[in-house]
Design a protein around this motif. Structure first.
Motif, short mmCIF file in Angstrom:
data_model
loop_
_atom_site.label_atom_id
_atom_site.label_comp_id
_atom_site.label_asym_id
_atom_site.label_seq_id
_atom_site.Cartn_x
_atom_site.Cartn_y
_atom_site.Cartn_z
N ASP A 124 -8.97 7.64 2.58
CA ASP A 124 -7.77 7.08 3.22
C ASP A 124 -6.58 8.02 3.13
OD1 ASP A 124 -9.03 4.88 4.08
OD2 ASP A 124 -8.26 3.52 2.55
N LEU A 184 -6.59 -4.10 -6.73
CA LEU A 184 -6.00 -4.38 -8.04
C LEU A 184 -5.56 -5.84 -8.15
CD1 LEU A 184 -4.00 -1.07 -8.57
CD2 LEU A 184 -6.19 -1.71 -9.53
N LYS A 209 0.83 -1.19 0.00
CA LYS A 209 0.00 0.00 0.00
C LYS A 209 0.88 1.26 0.00
CE LYS A 209 -3.93 2.02 2.33
NZ LYS A 209 -4.74 2.09 3.53
N PHE A 237 -8.33 4.72 -10.50
CA PHE A 237 -6.93 4.60 -10.07
C PHE A 237 -6.02 5.30 -11.07
CE2 PHE A 237 -2.92 2.18 -10.25
CZ PHE A 237 -2.45 2.46 -8.99
N ASN A 246 -10.12 2.08 0.45
CA ASN A 246 -9.44 2.25 -0.82
C ASN A 246 -8.07 1.59 -0.79
OD1 ASN A 246 -11.38 3.58 -2.21
ND2 ASN A 246 -10.72 5.61 -1.52
N GLN A 247 -8.08 0.29 -0.52
CA GLN A 247 -6.80 -0.41 -0.47
C GLN A 247 -6.46 -0.87 -1.88
OE1 GLN A 247 -5.53 -2.37 2.75
NE2 GLN A 247 -7.40 -2.31 3.97
N TRP A 248 -5.88 0.04 -2.63
CA TRP A 248 -5.65 -0.22 -4.05
C TRP A 248 -4.85 -1.49 -4.28
CZ3 TRP A 248 -8.73 1.30 -7.41
CH2 TRP A 248 -9.31 2.57 -7.37
N SER A 297 -8.29 10.37 -1.65
CA SER A 297 -9.43 9.61 -1.17
C SER A 297 -9.55 9.83 0.33
CB SER A 297 -9.20 8.13 -1.45
OG SER A 297 -8.09 7.69 -0.71
N ILE A 344 -10.63 0.62 -11.93
CA ILE A 344 -9.29 0.68 -12.53
C ILE A 344 -8.99 2.09 -13.02
CG2 ILE A 344 -7.90 -0.07 -14.48
CD1 ILE A 344 -9.12 -2.80 -14.21
#
Lengths: 274, 446, 289
Positions: free
Chosen positions: B280, A246, A40, C125, A240-242, B278, C122
Motif C-alpha cells: 500500500d 489495530l 489511515k 507494525f 495493510n489498513q493498519w 508495504s 502488531i
C-alpha cells in the motif's frame, strides 16, 4: 539499622526494574490502542504521535462489516463448550495416567507429550480428511472435537502431575466407605483437582478464543462465524489498513484481558498446587 | 450407593445430549433449512440433511464460490452480478467467501483431499484439472475473447478449465507530473530510463518505489522483465527448456531480466526505507508523486486511485534494450472462474458463468475492478490508463506469458532466491545454477 | 484377580474419551503424513508413488533447507535462553513483597493471551512504522531492523520472548511459591544473603521446573512459523526462514507434500533429540541428589 536501609535499597531497585520491564512489555500494546483511534493518513504520517481527534470510525467499520456481535456470541459458545469438555476429558485422562499402574499408561503419556513436538502444519491436511470422513466438516461439533483433541496434551500433563501429588489415603478411605470408583472420582477426586482444573480452563479458553487456523480449516464458512474467522476480512492479501487491523485487535482482545484479570488467581494457584 | 452412580450416568447422558445438540445446531445453521433437519445424532446429520433436501428443491441451489479477490472492487462486482442474476433465477442463492491466495490454496488442498470442493472457484494453477469441469463446447465461452481463453488454459494439454473474466497486465506505472515538473520525457529505452533516474536522483527524488518487506512487490517487476526478455522473443522457450535445449545459466534473456531488475527496481529505489514499506505504501508513493516509477500489476491500480483519484499516471512496458519495439507489455488473463467437477449444482453454476460471460456482467466487472473485460464487445473506459494498454494491444506489442505457465516447484524456488541476487547474496552462477536445478526437480515432481 | 480387571477397566474407561479423540485427530493424521514422506505426493494430485528415502536424501543435500535449520536453531537458542532468564527474573521479582503485584503479573501475561499471528502483525507494525519514527525523532540514521541480516533473527526472538515470557513466568512463580518459607527463614537466620538464597536454595529446589520450562520452550520455539510468516516472509535473503515456514512453502507453494513431510520428520527428530538430551541431564542430576 544498616540491614534495614539495605533492604529498602534492594526494594527500591526491584520496584524500578519491574516497572521498567512492565513499561517495555506494555509499549507495543499502548501503540495498538493509540493507533486504533487514528485515520489511515495519520498513521502514515506518524505512528507514535497522539491521534488528532477522538476518531471512532475504525471501530464502527469493524462492528458493521464483520458481523461482530453474532461472531462474538458464537465464539463465546464454542469457548464455553470446548473448555468444559476439555477440562473433563483431561481430568479423567490425567488422573488415570497418574494412578494406573500399567505399562500402557506410561507409553500413552510419552505419545501424548509427543504432540508438543509435531508442528500442526505437518498433519493438518491429513486431519481435515479425517474430519471429513466423520462427516464433521463445517459443523460446530467437528470444530469442538478437534479443539478438544488438539488442546488436550498440556492439560492432561498438568492434571497428571497434580494427581500424582494427591495423597492415596483419601481414595482408600473413600473405597473403604463403600464408594464405587466412579462415585469416588466424581465426588472426591474432581473437587480435589479444582485448582488445576481452573488453571487448565483459563489457559484453554484463552487459546480457543483466539484460534484461527483450525477454525478456518475445519469449520470454514460455517455460520455463524467465530470471531477470528470474521476478523480475517481485514487481513486480505493486500490490505495493510493498519488503522482497522489495530482497532480490530483492540476490541477483540478486551474480553480476553478482562477474563484473564478475573481468573488470574486461579492460574498461579493451580500450577502451585500441582 | 446406587443413587450416586445413577448421577454419573445422568452426567454421561447429558454429555451425549449436548453433543447431539451441537450437531443439530451446527448443520442447521449450515444449510439454512432447519425443516429438513433430521433429529439424528452423530456426524452424518449434515449429509443426510442435504440428501433429503434434494427432491423438493429441483431448481433451488446454493452456489458456493471461493474467491481470492479480497479487495472491495471485485467484491462489489460479485454482489452486483449476483443480484442481477437472481432476477432471472430467483431460486439460486450465492455463498461467496473471499480469502488470500495462501488461504485459498490451503483450503482447496484440504477440501479436495476430503472430496468436498465448492461449486465455483477463482482459478488457480495449483488445482489439478481432475477437480475441474471441462467447459469446452459451452456456448458462452464463445462470448469471450478467444486469445484470452486459450492463454488462460495454456498450461493444459487440451480442454477449457478456466473461464477468463478479465485481462490483467504487469508493467511500469509512472507519474507524469513528476517527470514533467523535472523537465523529463517518458523514457523509451534502457539508457533513457537510466538517464531519467539519474536526473531524478540528482534532484533528490527517489526514482522507483519498492518494498523489501513484501517481496511480492519487486517480484512482479521481475515477472514482467523475464516475460519480455525470455518469452517475448521466444514463446516456446519453456518447451525447449524441458527438452534440454536451454539452461538459465547460459541464457542471456534471463541474465538481462535479473540485471535490469537489480539495477532499476532495486538500485533506484530507496533501500533504506524499502523494508518499512508495504504494498500500500508503494502505491501511495506513486500516487502522491513522491516517486516517478512503480512496477506492478493491474490489481495495483485501484490502490493507487484510492490514494489519489486524479493522480496523473501512465503505464508502459519495462524498457529492456535500446530498441523501443522490444518493450512488450505483459498482458495475460488474470481472474478466471472454474466450475469444480464434483459440484452438485453444475447446471446452476453453468448458468451463472454464462451470465458472467454476458455484456452486462462484463461491464459490471470492468467498472468495479478497473480492468479490461474479456467479454467480446465490452469496452469500458475504466481508467485513463486504459489508453496506454490499448496502445500495446493494438500494436501487437504484448507478451502473454507470465509466471503462470511455469511449474510451481520452479516458481517457489524463484520466489525464494530472486532477492538473493539483487541483494548481492548470490552471484549469477549460483542463482542460475539453483534455478536450473529447480527446473529439473519441477519436471520430475510434477 | 477380578479386582485387578475391574480397576484396569476403570482406568481404561477414564482414558477412553481422550484416547479416541487423540487417535482420530492426531495419531491417524500423523501416521498418514509420515507415510507421505516416503512418496512423491504432489499438490492436489490424488495419485502418488513410493520413493523410499529419496525425500530424506534430498533434504540432507538441500542447502536452503540446511540454512533453515541454522536460522531455527539460532532463533530457538536466543528465545529459550534469554526467555527463560527473563521469565525467571520476573518470577523472582514478582514472588517477593511488592505493591501492585497482581497488576504487574497481568501486564506480563497479557502478550501471551494473543495468538502468535496477531502478535506478528502488531510487531511488524512496531518494527516498520514505529521504530522508523523513533529513529527520525532521535536523529538516528534510518536503518531497517527486519532488513538487517544479523538483526532479523534476534528481532524475531524479541517478539517470541515478549509473547512467551509471561507464560513461563507463571510456572516459575508457582514453583517458587512451593518452596517452604521455613527453609528460607532458617537460611536467613544463618546469615544467607539474597545471592546465597538464590544460588543454594531457590534455584536447586526449582531445578525440575527449569527443565520442564526448557523442554516446553524448546518445543514451542523450534516450531515458530507465524512470526516469519507475518513479519519477514523469511527474508532478508532467507535469514529468517524457519523450518516450519520452509515446510509450509514446500507443501503449499512448491506443492511438494512428500518432500514437506520428510522435512517435518527431520524437524520432529531434532526436537525430540534435544528433549531427550535435556531429559537425560535432568535424570542424571536427580540421581546425584
Amino acid at each position: 539499622m544498616d540491614r534495614k536501609t539495605g533492604n529498602k535499597l534492594v526494594y527500591g531497585i526491584k520496584v524500578i526494574c519491574v516497572w521498567i520491564l512492565a513499561a517495555v512489555f506494555l509499549a507495543p500494546l499502548l501503540l495498538v490502542v493509540l493507533n486504533s483511534f487514528k485515520t489511515k493518513g495519520e498513521i502514515m504520517t506518524s505512528a507514535i504521535a497522539l491521534p488528532g481527534s477522538f476518531y471512532l470510525d475504525n471501530f464502527i467499520t469493524i462492528v458493521s462489516k464483520s458481523n461482530f456481535v453474532s461472531s462474538f456470541l458464537c465464539s463465546l459458545f464454542i469457548v464455553a463448550v470446548t473448555t468444559s469438555l476439555t477440562v473433563l476429558v483431561s481430568a479423567m485422562a490425567g488422573y488415570s495416567l497418574a494412578k494406573w499402574k500399567s505399562r500402557i499408561a506410561g507409553i500413552l503419556m510419552v505419545v501424548i507429550m509427543s504432540t508438543l513436538f509435531v508442528p500442526f502444519q505437518v498433519y493438518m491436511v491429513a486431519m481435515i480428511v479425517v474430519v471429513r470422513d466423520l462427516g464433521l466438516t463445517g459443523s460446530l461439533l467437528g470444530l469442538i472435537l478437534v479443539y478438544i483433541a488438539l488442546g488436550m496434551p498440556v492439560p492432561i500433563f498438568l492434571c497428571r502431575s497434580y494427581a500424582v501429588g494427591m495423597s492415596k489415603e483419601i481414595e482408600e478411605a473413600a473405597i473403604i466407605d463403600g464408594c464405587s470408583k466412579w462415585t469416588m472420582f466424581l465426588r472426591i477426586i474432581l473437587p480435589l483437582m479444582k485448582p488445576i482444573l481452573a488453571t487448565v480452563a483459563v489457559l484453554n479458553a484463552l487459546w480457543v478464543w483466539g484460534e484461527f487456523l483450525v477454525a478456518f480449516l475445519v469449520y470454514g464458512n460455517g455460520k455463524p462465524m467465530t470471531l477470528p474467522l470474521s476478523q480475517r476480512y481485514f487481513y486480505g492479501t493486500y490490505s495493510n489498513q493498519w488503522n482497522l487491523i489495530l482497532a480490530n485487535f483492540l476490541i477483540s482482545s478486551i474480553p480476553v484481558v478482562l477474563f484473564y484479570v478475573v481468573m488470574q488467581k486461579y492460574i498461579v494457584k493451580g500450577i502451585t498446587a500441582g | 450407593m446406587k443413587k450416586k452412580s445413577g448421577k454419573g450416568l445422568a452426567l454421561l447422558v447429558c454429555l451425549i445430549l449436548v453433543c447431539t445438540g451441537i450437531v443439530g445446531c451446527g448443520s442447521a445453521s449450515n444449510d439454512k433449512n432447519p425443516d429438513t433437519q433430521e433429529e439424528t445424532g452423530g456426524g452424518t446429520a449434515t449429509e443426510e440433511a442435504t440428501a433429503t433436501q434434494a427432491p423438493d428443491t429441483e431448481e433451488k441451489a446454493t452456489i458456493e464460490i471461493l474467491s481470492l479477490k479480497t479487495e472491495e472492487g471485485p467484491q462489489n462486482a460479485f454482489n452486483q452480478m449476483f443480484e442481477s442474476f437472481r432476477k432471472a433465477h430467483p431460486n439460486v442463492e450465492f455463498d461467496i467467501q473471499a480469502m488470500s491466495s495462501d488461504e485459498l490454496k490451503t483450503t482447496l488442498r484440504a477440501r479436495s483431499a476430503s472430496g468436498d470442493m465448492p461449486d465455483i472457484i477463482t482459478w488457480m494453477k495449483e488445482v489439478e484439472p481432475e477437480y475441474l469441469l471441462d467447459l469446452s463446447g459451452e456456448s458462452f465461452i464463445s462470448n469471450l475473447n478467444a486469445d484470452s481463453v486459450s492463454a488462460a488454459n495454456a498450461i493444459y494439454d487440451d480442454g477449457v478449465y478456466a473461464m477468463p473474466v478479465d485481462n490483467g497486465y504487469i508493467g511500469l506505472y509512472y507519474n507524469k507530473d513528476v517527470l514533467e515538473a523535472n523537465g523529463l520525457e517518458v523514457p523509451k529505452t534502457v539508457s533513457e530510463l537510466k538517464n531519467t533516474c539519474e536526473a531524478l536522483k540528482a534532484k533528490g527524488i527517489t526514482p522507483f518505489a519498492s518494498s523489501l518487506s513484501d517481496l511480492s512487490v519487486p517480484y512482479m517487476s521481475l515477472i514482467a522483465l523475464f516475460s519480455e526478455t525470455v518469452f517475448g522473443p521466444n514463446p516456446d522457450w519453456s518447451a525447449q527448456m524441458d527438452a534440454g535445449e536451454h539452461t538459465i545459466l547460459e541464457d542471456s534473456g534471463w541474465k538481462t531480466a535479473f540485471d535490469l531488475h537489480k539495477e532499476f527496481v532495486y538500485g533506484y529505489s530507496d533501500p533504506d526505507t524499502a523494508y518499512n514499506q508495504s504494498y500500500d505504501d508503494c502505491a501511495a508513493l506513486l500516487a502522491n508523486g513522491e516517486v516517478a516509477f512503480y512496477g506492478n500489476g493491474s490489481w495495483a491500480l485501484s490502490g493507487i486511485r484510492d490514494v489519489n483519484q486524479d493522480a496523473n499516471i501512465g503505464l508502459m512496458a519495462f524498457p529492456v534494450s535500446e530498441n523501443e519495439q522490444d518493450a512488450k507489455l505483459l498482458c495475460f488473463p488474470d481472474t478466471a472462474l472454474s466450475i469444480c467437477a464434483g459440484s452438485e449444482n453444475i447446471d446452476a453454476a453453468k448458468e451463472f458463468l454464462a451470465y458472467v460471460a454476458s455484456e452486462e456482467a462484463g461491464k459490471i466487472w470492468s467498472e468495479n475492478v478497473k480492468v479490461s473485460s474479456t467479454v467480446n464487445g465490452v469496452n469500458v473506459d475504466y481508467d485513463p490508463i486504459s489508453a496506454d494498454i490499448n496502445y500495446y494491444l493494438t500494436n501487437n506489442l504484448f507478451t502473454p506469458y507470465g509466471d503462470r505457465v511455469l511449474r510451481s516447484v520452479f516458481t517457489d524456488k524463484l520466489w525464494e532466491i530472486y532477492s538473493y541476487y539483487m541483494l548481492d547474496e548470490y552471484d549469477w552462477d549460483t542463482l542460475a545454477g539453483e534455478l536450473d536445478n529447480a527446473w529439473e526437480t519441477a519436471i520430475k515432481s510434477q | 484377580m477380578k479386582k485387578k480387571i475391574k480397576s484396569n477397566l476403570f482406568y481404561g474407561l477414564l482414558l477412553l474419551p481422550a484416547l479416541v479423540l487423540f487417535v482420530l485427530f492426531f495419531i491417524i493424521p500423523v501416521v498418514q503424513s509420515t507415510w507421505l514422506s516416503f512418496t512423491d505426493s504432489y499438490g492436489m494430485k490424488s495419485t502418488y508413488n513410493f520413493v523410499a528415502f529419496d525425500n530424506y536424501k534430498e533434504a540432507l543435500r538441500d542447502l536452503s533447507f540446511k540454512k533453515t535449520i541454522n536460522a531455527t536453531t539460532k532463533y530457538a537458542l536466543l528465545s529459550v535462553i534469554f526467555g527463560n532468564i527473563l521469565s525467571l527474573v520476573l518470577a523472582l521479582l514478582l514472588d517477593s513483597k511488592l505493591k501492585f503485584k497482581n497488576t504487574l503479573r497481568a501486564v506480563f501475561f497479557i502478550p501471551n493471551i494473543m495468538s502468535l499471528l496477531v502478535v506478528g502483525y502488531i510487531w511488524s507494525f512496531v518494527y516498520t512504522s514505529v521504530f522508523p519514527d523513533i529513529f527520525t525523532l532521535t536523529g538516528i540514521k534510518n536503518f531497517t531492523i527486519l532488513g538487517n541480516k544479523t538483526l532479523v533473527v534476534p528481532a524475531l526472538a524479541v517478539v517470541g520472548i515478549w509473547n512467551a515470557a509471561g507464560y513461563y513466568m507463571v510456572i516459575y512463580i508457582a514453583a517458587l511459591q512451593g518452596i517452604s518459607e521455613d527453609l528460607m527463614e532458617a537460611a536467613r537466620i544463618d546469615g544467607a544473603g539474597f545471592y546465597h538464597l538464590l544460588r543454594y536454595i531457590r534455584l536447586p529446589l526449582i531445578a525440575p521446573t527449569i527443565f520442564t520450562c526448557l523442554i516446553l520452550s524448546v518445543a514451542a520455539h523450534m516450531k515458530v512459523f507465524e512470526l516469519p510468516y507475518t513479519m519477514t516472509s523469511g527474508g532478508p535473503v532467507g535469514m529468517s526462514t524457519t523450518m516450519v515456514y520452509k515446510i509450509y512453502t514446500t507443501a503449499f507453494n512448491a506443492n511438494r507434500n512428500g518432500y514437506a513431510a520428510a522435512q517435518s520428520m527431520i524437524l520432529f527428530i531434532i526436537i525430540a533429540s534435544i528433549t531427550l538430551v535435556l531429559n537425560y541431564i535432568m535424570k542424571k542430576r536427580e540421581e546425584k541428589l
